[in-house]
Design a protein around this motif. Structure first.
Motif, PDB file in Angstrom:
ATOM      1  N   LYS A  49     -22.228  32.053  73.911  1.00 60.18           N
ATOM      2  CA  LYS A  49     -22.849  32.137  75.238  1.00 60.18           C
ATOM      3  C   LYS A  49     -21.812  31.998  76.351  1.00 60.18           C
ATOM      4  N   THR A  50     -20.722  31.324  76.067  1.00 61.89           N
ATOM      5  CA  THR A  50     -19.650  31.181  77.050  1.00 61.89           C
ATOM      6  C   THR A  50     -18.715  32.383  77.016  1.00 61.89           C
ATOM      7  N   CYS A  51     -18.596  33.021  75.879  1.00 57.68           N
ATOM      8  CA  CYS A  51     -17.732  34.182  75.698  1.00 57.68           C
ATOM      9  C   CYS A  51     -18.162  35.308  76.643  1.00 57.68           C
ATOM     10  N   PRO A  52     -17.234  35.979  77.304  1.00 61.50           N
ATOM     11  CA  PRO A  52     -17.591  36.988  78.313  1.00 61.50           C
ATOM     12  C   PRO A  52     -18.042  38.333  77.743  1.00 61.50           C
ATOM     13  N   TYR A  53     -18.157  38.450  76.449  1.00 60.51           N
ATOM     14  CA  TYR A  53     -18.462  39.756  75.861  1.00 60.51           C
ATOM     15  C   TYR A  53     -19.959  39.998  75.665  1.00 60.51           C
ATOM     16  N   TRP A  70      -9.942  33.353  77.634  1.00 58.15           N
ATOM     17  CA  TRP A  70     -11.084  33.204  78.536  1.00 58.15           C
ATOM     18  C   TRP A  70     -11.669  31.792  78.547  1.00 58.15           C
ATOM     19  N   VAL A  71     -11.272  30.965  77.580  1.00 60.63           N
ATOM     20  CA  VAL A  71     -11.913  29.655  77.439  1.00 60.63           C
ATOM     21  C   VAL A  71     -11.724  28.795  78.682  1.00 60.63           C
ATOM     22  N   ARG A  72     -10.504  28.573  79.112  1.00 64.60           N
ATOM     23  CA  ARG A  72     -10.272  27.715  80.280  1.00 64.60           C
ATOM     24  C   ARG A  72     -10.866  28.304  81.568  1.00 64.60           C
ATOM     25  N   PRO A  73     -10.669  29.599  81.860  1.00 68.86           N
ATOM     26  CA  PRO A  73     -11.287  30.149  83.078  1.00 68.86           C
ATOM     27  C   PRO A  73     -12.809  30.021  83.101  1.00 68.86           C
ATOM     28  N   LYS A  74     -13.439  30.160  81.936  1.00 72.20           N
ATOM     29  CA  LYS A  74     -14.900  30.076  81.890  1.00 72.20           C
ATOM     30  C   LYS A  74     -15.401  28.650  82.052  1.00 72.20           C
ATOM     31  N   LEU A  75     -14.665  27.683  81.524  1.00 78.28           N
ATOM     32  CA  LEU A  75     -15.124  26.291  81.552  1.00 78.28           C
ATOM     33  C   LEU A  75     -14.603  25.524  82.760  1.00 78.28           C
ATOM     34  N   GLY A  76     -13.569  26.053  83.387  1.00 75.05           N
ATOM     35  CA  GLY A  76     -13.017  25.368  84.547  1.00 75.05           C
ATOM     36  C   GLY A  76     -12.087  24.233  84.159  1.00 75.05           C
ATOM     37  N   ASP A  77     -11.615  23.529  85.172  1.00 75.10           N
ATOM     38  CA  ASP A  77     -10.648  22.440  84.962  1.00 75.10           C
ATOM     39  C   ASP A  77     -11.393  21.161  84.600  1.00 75.10           C
ATOM     40  N   THR A  78     -11.999  21.168  83.426  1.00 77.68           N
ATOM     41  CA  THR A  78     -12.782  20.014  82.986  1.00 77.68           C
ATOM     42  C   THR A  78     -11.910  19.039  82.201  1.00 77.68           C
ATOM     43  N   ALA A 132      -8.157  24.436  73.463  1.00 71.69           N
ATOM     44  CA  ALA A 132      -7.382  23.786  74.515  1.00 71.69           C
ATOM     45  C   ALA A 132      -6.266  22.921  73.937  1.00 71.69           C
ATOM     46  N   LEU A 133      -6.561  22.180  72.879  1.00 69.88           N
ATOM     47  CA  LEU A 133      -5.527  21.352  72.262  1.00 69.88           C
ATOM     48  C   LEU A 133      -4.416  22.208  71.672  1.00 69.88           C
TER      49      LEU A 133
END
Length: 345
Positions: free
Chosen positions: A64-68, A176-184, A269-270
């Motif tokens: 659901k987070t994936c932009p595809y 795309w993971v970081r741009p979609k989730l933001g600086d969390t 991220a890790l």
């Protein structure tokens, strides 16, 4: 080379004209991640379509987070006749312009068989002899997942201007993971109390295939050598690796145990800021190397063929010098750590 098959006139992929597209990918984690390149190619080839992913619950949040994808459905493996009929009825009513079966299992072949009996067969890309775009390469079972899906897409006409035909396959991208989730904060190593430099240990593998698991005493010795370099070993995995992780920390207290504590986004991220990663043939290993971490993947010669399933990150070393991982020594793996320039020669 494979060919597209259908009845009557040669089928034509609707491309940019498509309004409703379905992608099927049910599991497993490694295979799902390796299919991301093909999924992106579908998104780009059908820019105006509403693209639905049919998958299973473990991948819902990630997908659901994936932009595809515009829609994610998770009942791809229904239990019982009633649930199966409900799924097939929904797929039939959706009237997809084209369906891409990236699972190509007996289950999904049956889905096509049922849908084609119900009336006009949908345009289908997959491994079914009656499909419009039948990937009939007899060597497909021996191909790496990325290459197999690339060829399947070529058969379906999804290779504009020979973008990857005879060249490189559409490669999975996790950028795309970081741009979609933001600086969390939860995407930061500090969220887990980890300071740089650190590396990831991924000791998991199929529980019923012991030969694919490197012994815990070897992981402990490797962790000791890594910690002596001033790099924190961080072990990740699922519930099945809990006992392994606890024993690893017992043998080498400098190991940081994050087993069961990371979701798929946090693994990415890790890995992005890890010095390197070492692991067995398992899903998180694919994620870590695709996220950019230099990787050392451990393969047992009698269990897995790296040509079919090896991680394909930008800097990945495959260690497959023993019939089973039990016979693979720490020194064998340490040579690869040196080859990556992490340990002194």
């Amino acid at each position: 080379m494979s060919s597209a098959r259908g009845s009557g006139a040669s089928p034509v992929n609707p491309g940019a004209k498509a309004k409703e597209v379905l992608v099927i990918k049910l599991s497993a984690l490694g295979d799902f991640v390796l299919a991301l390149g093909a999924m992106r190619a579908v998104r780009e080839f059908h820019p105006s379509a509403r693209i639905t992913l049919l998958t299973t619950p473990p991948y819902e949040e990630f997908a659901k987070t994936c932009p595809y994808f515009d829609v994610v459905e998770t009942d791809g493996r229904p239990e019982g006749l009633k649930a199966t009929n409900a799924l097939l009825s929904r797929l039939r009513k959706a009237k997809y312009d084209i369906i891409y079966d990236f699972q190509t299992s007996g289950r999904t072949r049956n889905y096509y068989s049922v849908l084609s009996r119900a009336g006009k067969a949908p345009l289908w890309s997959g491994h079914h002899e009656k499909a419009a775009f039948f990937h009939d390469n007899p060597a497909r079972a021996g191909m790496h997942s990325i290459d197999r899906l690339a060829e399947q897409l070529e058969v379906a006409g999804v290779a504009p201007q020979g973008r990857w035909l005879g060249k490189s396959a559409p490669f999975p991208d996790l950028g795309w993971v970081r741009p979609k989730l933001g600086d969390t904060p939860r995407l930061s190593p500090a969220y887990f109390g980890i300071q740089k430099p650190y590396m990831l240990l991924i000791p998991g593998a199929s529980e019923h295939r012991e030969a694919k698991r490197w012994p815990i005493e070897n992981y402990a010795e490797l962790a000791r050598r890594i910690a002596d370099l001033g790099i924190t070993p961080v072990v990740i995995g699922g519930k099945a690796e809990s006992a392994i992780a606890q024993e690893l920390v017992k043998r080498e207290p400098r190991v940081k145990n994050l087993v069961t504590r990371t979701d798929l986004f946090q693994i990415v991220a890790l890995a992005e800021t890890a010095v390197f990663v070492v692991g067995n043939d398992t899903g998180p290993m694919h994620m870590a190397t695709l996220a950019g971490a230099p990787g050392i993947a451990l393969f047992a010669l009698t269990e897995s063929n790296p040509d079919h399933s090896a991680p394909r990150g930008p800097r990945t070393v495959i260690v497959n010098s023993a019939p089973t991982l039990k016979e693979l020594s720490v020194d064998d793996v340490w040579q690869s750590v040196r080859a990556l320039g992490i340990a002194p020669v």
